[in-house]
Design an enzyme around this catalytic site. Sequence first.
Site, mmCIF file in Angstrom:
data_model
loop_
_atom_site.group_PDB
_atom_site.id
_atom_site.type_symbol
_atom_site.label_atom_id
_atom_site.label_comp_id
_atom_site.label_asym_id
_atom_site.label_seq_id
_atom_site.Cartn_x
_atom_site.Cartn_y
_atom_site.Cartn_z
ATOM 1 N N SER A 126 78.817 9.705 42.623
ATOM 2 C CA SER A 126 78.920 8.403 41.695
ATOM 3 C C SER A 126 79.519 8.779 40.315
ATOM 4 O O SER A 126 79.311 10.185 40.113
ATOM 5 C CB SER A 126 77.864 7.512 41.391
ATOM 6 N N TYR A 150 68.276 7.239 38.339
ATOM 7 C CA TYR A 150 69.329 7.119 39.420
ATOM 8 C C TYR A 150 70.350 8.193 39.254
ATOM 9 O O TYR A 150 70.820 8.991 40.142
ATOM 10 C CB TYR A 150 70.136 5.801 39.665
ATOM 11 N N LYS A 154 71.439 11.734 41.716
ATOM 12 C CA LYS A 154 72.993 11.958 42.051
ATOM 13 C C LYS A 154 73.360 13.358 41.620
ATOM 14 O O LYS A 154 74.000 14.029 42.602
ATOM 15 C CB LYS A 154 74.073 11.166 41.626
HETATM 16 P P1 NAD Z 1 73.447 -0.111 50.186
HETATM 17 O O1 NAD Z 1 71.852 -0.415 49.638
HETATM 18 O O2 NAD Z 1 74.148 -1.246 50.564
HETATM 19 O O3 NAD Z 1 73.156 0.855 51.566
HETATM 20 C C1 NAD Z 1 72.378 1.909 51.643
HETATM 21 C C2 NAD Z 1 71.780 1.655 52.869
HETATM 22 O O4 NAD Z 1 70.839 2.633 53.112
HETATM 23 C C3 NAD Z 1 71.035 0.540 53.212
HETATM 24 O O5 NAD Z 1 71.643 -0.269 54.385
HETATM 25 C C4 NAD Z 1 69.418 0.750 53.358
HETATM 26 O O6 NAD Z 1 68.835 -0.053 54.265
HETATM 27 C C5 NAD Z 1 69.818 2.083 53.709
HETATM 28 N N1 NAD Z 1 68.605 3.093 53.291
HETATM 29 C C6 NAD Z 1 67.884 3.052 52.000
HETATM 30 N N2 NAD Z 1 67.062 4.015 52.295
HETATM 31 C C7 NAD Z 1 66.973 4.487 53.405
HETATM 32 C C8 NAD Z 1 65.978 5.517 53.991
HETATM 33 N N3 NAD Z 1 65.019 6.004 53.285
HETATM 34 N N4 NAD Z 1 66.340 5.672 55.240
HETATM 35 C C9 NAD Z 1 67.275 5.335 55.888
HETATM 36 N N5 NAD Z 1 68.058 4.257 55.362
HETATM 37 C C10 NAD Z 1 67.792 3.977 54.193
HETATM 38 O O7 NAD Z 1 74.190 0.813 49.235
HETATM 39 P P2 NAD Z 1 75.734 0.972 48.926
HETATM 40 O O8 NAD Z 1 76.309 0.470 47.979
HETATM 41 O O9 NAD Z 1 76.360 0.976 50.315
HETATM 42 O O10 NAD Z 1 75.700 2.642 48.531
HETATM 43 C C11 NAD Z 1 75.750 3.798 49.423
HETATM 44 C C12 NAD Z 1 75.561 4.933 48.852
HETATM 45 O O11 NAD Z 1 76.804 5.020 47.853
HETATM 46 C C13 NAD Z 1 74.303 5.248 48.158
HETATM 47 O O12 NAD Z 1 74.004 6.548 48.094
HETATM 48 C C14 NAD Z 1 74.626 4.854 46.439
HETATM 49 O O13 NAD Z 1 74.025 5.419 45.640
HETATM 50 C C15 NAD Z 1 76.158 5.391 46.544
HETATM 51 N N6 NAD Z 1 76.998 4.868 45.491
HETATM 52 C C16 NAD Z 1 77.135 3.468 45.460
HETATM 53 C C17 NAD Z 1 77.713 2.581 44.450
HETATM 54 C C18 NAD Z 1 77.978 1.496 44.482
HETATM 55 O O14 NAD Z 1 78.166 0.737 43.303
HETATM 56 N N7 NAD Z 1 77.687 0.520 45.465
HETATM 57 C C19 NAD Z 1 78.677 3.530 43.407
HETATM 58 C C20 NAD Z 1 78.432 5.045 43.549
HETATM 59 C C21 NAD Z 1 77.626 5.556 44.457
#
Ligand code: NAD
Length: 337
Positions: A126, A150, A154
């Site tokens: 991120s 958080y 990362k």
């Molecule tokens: P999201 O919560 O929609 O998707 C994450 C998925 O992981 C979910 O479906 C959840 O059920 C699953 N999950 C969580 N813990 C788990 C576990 N212990 N075992 C198996 N599955 C598990 O989030 P997103 O927005 O799609 O983000 C995906 C990744 O991208 C994350 O690592 C997040 O930190 C990173 N990210 C997101 C953003 C954002 O703004 N959305 C920005 C930067 C980085």
Amino acid sequence: MTQKILLTGGLGYIGSHTYVELIAAGYDVVIVDNLSNSKLSVCDRLAKITGQETSFIQADILDRSALSQIFAKDAFDAVIHFAGLKAVGESVEKPLDYMQVNVTGLVNILQEMQTANVNALVFSSSATVYDVSNVSPLKEGMPTGYTNPYGYTKLVCEQILAQATHANPELKTGILRYFNPAGAHSSGLIGEDPRDIPNNLMPYISRVASGEYEFVRIWGDDYPTPDGTGVRDYIHVDDLATGHVSSLHALLDKGESHLVNLGRGQGYSVMDVLNAYSRACGRELPHQILPRRAGDIAQMYADVEQAKQVLGFEVCRDMDAMCATSWNWINTGAKDG
Ligand code: NAD
Ligand code: UDP
């Protein structure tokens, strides 16, 4: 031969959109998700979009025996690791949960990959790992830092990946620093669906557009930006998804590790986003100016040169497309989900 990819967290917001792009690019994909922040119905929706059955295993990345079985059953060429916790506010209250899922979860995946001799990993990082004192456009070599648990997880994950690749030169990693993902798939079948009151701007605006909330709360209009509101680099989630396909190409076809920003390289203010969403939904959305949110900075946007050079990655969709697809999703798919 078709390459096989393991997608952790593949039913979530970014994972589900990436799944669609991977299938379109000809990969064979297996999704692992524990459904803690997603719904099983996403599987059917992905099948509708791709025209093929979704291969899904419900499992937790903290469950080592489940993970071993998954890696023993299929010979994966690469892993794309999305699974994790992502709410900044919650991470301040439950830092240990974030360390466990985000940090231990990554270590589990890396150890299983090592045992199964899988040597390519794409990791969801991120823009939050940039030190807040950096001046945009943010370049990959700039100093890093964190302001909440958080962000800390990362940064630690990036450092773990650096140590792991140092110890095992066979291992290739694509670290992707996402800026602000927004928008939804054009089908309206998948999109962002936060369980709680959204902290992020775009999902909050979408709930004002749908009538669920009364007005958009603008956190400060006295920043040193053109209209005084905060500026961020929003990237359409489908563009972000294609960035993962480009990252896989670099890892699997060229054997090149990389660390790149995935953004548009352009800042939009809160007012820009609000105006674009108002155009998309066809009415002026009400807003109120409130004091600045603690910890926010005036502006951040990506330098996208590295993504272009290393991955050949360029975005195709602008803010109007992000708002139009978000609104389409809110009006159709999100309702009967
Ligand atoms: P999201 O919560 O929609 O998707 C994450 C998925 O992981 C979910 O479906 C959840 O059920 C699953 N999950 C969580 N813990 C788990 C576990 N212990 N075992 C198996 N599955 C598990 O989030 P997103 O927005 O799609 O983000 C995906 C990744 O991208 C994350 O690592 C997040 O930190 C990173 N990210 C997101 C953003 C954002 O703004 N959305 C920005 C930067 C980085
Ligand atoms: N923001 C806002 N109202 C909201 C949510 C966010 O004014 O309800 C502003 C916030 O101050 C920032 C921008 O919108 O300037 C993007 O915030 P978001 O939380 O979506 O992303 P981040 O700050 O994590 O980049």
